[in-house]
Design a protein around this motif. Sequence first.
Motif, short mmCIF file in Angstrom:
data_model
loop_
_atom_site.label_atom_id
_atom_site.label_comp_id
_atom_site.label_asym_id
_atom_site.label_seq_id
_atom_site.Cartn_x
_atom_site.Cartn_y
_atom_site.Cartn_z
N SER A 127 52.08 74.12 16.84
CA SER A 127 53.51 73.91 17.08
C SER A 127 53.85 73.95 18.56
CB SER A 127 54.33 74.96 16.34
OG SER A 127 53.89 76.27 16.65
N ALA A 128 52.99 74.59 19.37
CA ALA A 128 53.23 74.62 20.82
C ALA A 128 53.12 73.22 21.40
CB ALA A 128 52.24 75.57 21.50
N ARG A 129 52.23 72.40 20.85
CA ARG A 129 52.10 71.02 21.33
C ARG A 129 53.36 70.21 21.03
NH1 ARG A 129 47.59 68.08 22.67
NH2 ARG A 129 46.19 69.64 21.75
N THR A 130 53.95 70.46 19.85
CA THR A 130 55.20 69.80 19.50
C THR A 130 56.32 70.20 20.46
OG1 THR A 130 54.54 69.78 17.16
CG2 THR A 130 56.88 69.44 17.65
N LEU A 131 56.37 71.48 20.78
CA LEU A 131 57.37 71.97 21.72
C LEU A 131 57.15 71.37 23.11
CD1 LEU A 131 59.74 73.99 21.94
CD2 LEU A 131 58.08 75.70 22.67
N ALA A 132 55.88 71.19 23.49
CA ALA A 132 55.56 70.64 24.81
C ALA A 132 56.12 69.22 24.97
CB ALA A 132 54.05 70.63 25.02
N ALA A 133 56.18 68.47 23.88
CA ALA A 133 56.69 67.10 23.95
C ALA A 133 58.17 67.07 24.29
CB ALA A 133 56.44 66.39 22.62
N LYS A 134 58.89 68.16 24.03
CA LYS A 134 60.33 68.21 24.29
C LYS A 134 60.66 68.93 25.60
CE LYS A 134 61.48 68.38 19.34
NZ LYS A 134 60.12 68.48 18.79
N ALA A 135 59.68 69.64 26.16
CA ALA A 135 59.94 70.47 27.34
C ALA A 135 60.01 69.62 28.61
CB ALA A 135 58.84 71.52 27.49
N ARG A 136 60.83 70.05 29.57
CA ARG A 136 60.91 69.38 30.86
C ARG A 136 59.82 69.86 31.80
NH1 ARG A 136 65.67 66.58 31.38
NH2 ARG A 136 64.48 65.56 33.04
N GLY A 137 59.26 71.03 31.52
CA GLY A 137 58.16 71.57 32.31
C GLY A 137 57.52 72.73 31.57
N ILE A 138 56.23 72.95 31.82
CA ILE A 138 55.51 74.03 31.17
C ILE A 138 54.84 74.89 32.25
CG2 ILE A 138 53.75 74.66 29.46
CD1 ILE A 138 53.99 71.77 28.38
N LEU A 139 55.23 76.15 32.32
CA LEU A 139 54.66 77.08 33.29
C LEU A 139 53.62 77.94 32.58
CD1 LEU A 139 54.60 78.38 36.10
CD2 LEU A 139 56.53 79.80 35.39
N VAL A 140 52.38 77.88 33.06
CA VAL A 140 51.27 78.56 32.37
C VAL A 140 50.61 79.56 33.30
CG1 VAL A 140 49.12 78.25 31.09
CG2 VAL A 140 50.86 76.46 31.04
N PHE A 141 50.49 80.79 32.81
CA PHE A 141 49.72 81.84 33.49
C PHE A 141 48.50 82.10 32.61
CE2 PHE A 141 54.10 82.56 34.89
CZ PHE A 141 53.93 82.57 36.26
N PRO A 142 47.33 81.60 33.00
CA PRO A 142 46.16 81.67 32.12
C PRO A 142 45.65 83.09 31.89
CG PRO A 142 45.86 80.04 33.87
CD PRO A 142 47.04 80.86 34.23
N ASN A 143 45.77 83.96 32.89
CA ASN A 143 45.14 85.28 32.78
C ASN A 143 46.01 86.32 33.48
OD1 ASN A 143 43.16 87.18 32.11
ND2 ASN A 143 42.11 86.90 34.06
N VAL A 144 46.95 86.87 32.75
CA VAL A 144 47.79 87.95 33.28
C VAL A 144 47.11 89.27 32.94
CG1 VAL A 144 50.05 89.06 33.21
CG2 VAL A 144 49.86 86.57 32.95
N GLY A 176 49.59 87.95 37.63
CA GLY A 176 48.83 86.76 37.29
C GLY A 176 49.31 85.58 38.12
N LYS A 177 48.49 84.54 38.19
CA LYS A 177 48.84 83.30 38.89
C LYS A 177 48.80 82.15 37.90
CE LYS A 177 46.91 84.60 43.41
NZ LYS A 177 45.91 84.23 44.45
N GLY A 178 49.64 81.15 38.14
CA GLY A 178 49.67 80.02 37.24
C GLY A 178 50.26 78.79 37.90
N ALA A 179 50.52 77.78 37.07
CA ALA A 179 51.02 76.50 37.58
C ALA A 179 52.04 75.92 36.63
CB ALA A 179 49.87 75.52 37.79
N MET A 180 52.99 75.18 37.21
CA MET A 180 53.98 74.43 36.43
C MET A 180 53.47 73.02 36.20
SD MET A 180 56.96 73.85 34.98
CE MET A 180 58.15 75.13 35.45
N ARG A 181 53.50 72.57 34.96
CA ARG A 181 53.10 71.21 34.63
C ARG A 181 54.31 70.38 34.22
NH1 ARG A 181 47.49 71.00 33.55
NH2 ARG A 181 46.56 71.99 35.38
N LYS A 182 54.42 69.21 34.82
CA LYS A 182 55.44 68.24 34.45
C LYS A 182 54.75 66.91 34.21
CE LYS A 182 59.30 70.19 37.12
NZ LYS A 182 60.31 69.91 38.18
N GLY A 183 54.91 66.36 33.03
CA GLY A 183 54.26 65.10 32.72
C GLY A 183 52.75 65.17 32.84
N GLY A 184 52.18 66.33 32.58
CA GLY A 184 50.73 66.49 32.64
C GLY A 184 50.19 66.75 34.03
N ARG A 185 51.05 66.81 35.05
CA ARG A 185 50.61 67.04 36.43
C ARG A 185 51.19 68.33 36.98
NH1 ARG A 185 50.90 61.14 39.51
NH2 ARG A 185 49.49 60.01 38.08
N THR A 186 50.46 68.95 37.89
CA THR A 186 50.92 70.19 38.50
C THR A 186 52.07 69.91 39.46
OG1 THR A 186 48.77 71.27 38.31
CG2 THR A 186 50.28 72.13 39.98
#
Length: 201
Positions: free
Chosen positions: A67-84, A96-106
């Motif tokens: 369901s997270a993938r479905t939510l990702a299709a509606k999101a304007r950006g996804i901020l991911v912290f892989p290892n907090v 932790g450190k992470g990156a914001m993804r928009k349209g599949g790009r950082t």
Amino acid sequence: MKLSTPSPQIAPLLGFRLIACLVLVLSSTLSGCQSTGGSQGDSHANAAQIDREVDAALNKLYQTTPSARTLAAKARGILVFPNVIKAGFIGGAEYGKGAMRKGGRTAGYYNIVAGSYGLQAGVQSFGYAMFFMNDEAIASLNSAKGLEVGVGPSVVVLDEGLAKKATTTTLRDDVYAFVFGQQGLMAGLGIQGSKITRINP
């Protein structure tokens, strides 16, 4: 020999100093201290490492929580912290450190820091993904003060059950978050009060 105990005025100060030390230790553990004085090659290498870890974390989240993938299709950006990393002994801290993804790009790199004071002990790690549903929430993230979870945009933490019930008509909050991949022994994974700030790795 009689050992004296800290006075009530000194004890909180010691706790906050311990929190600061824990944050420094955790930041050193997770790829060293932030610095803009390193070489350009080092900076690119650090950013590339974060990107690789973000890719792996997102793939893991999507595999375990479709369901997270479905939510990702509606999101304007996804901020991911892989290892907090969260650690505590009387005082607690997480980093932790992470990156914001928009349209599949950082679109930028960020860190997350939190401290707490109280009886807790242990160390654990987890992944943390935030789905920003509108541009206003992203603007709050990129403000000069950064984003403090619980202040400003509404943040709702989803589990798989809640995520399955989410529909286009019910997704009205600013940010939806998943905490995943928990490892270690420590009760509580509250994200309220966490501070998120943009960085240049």
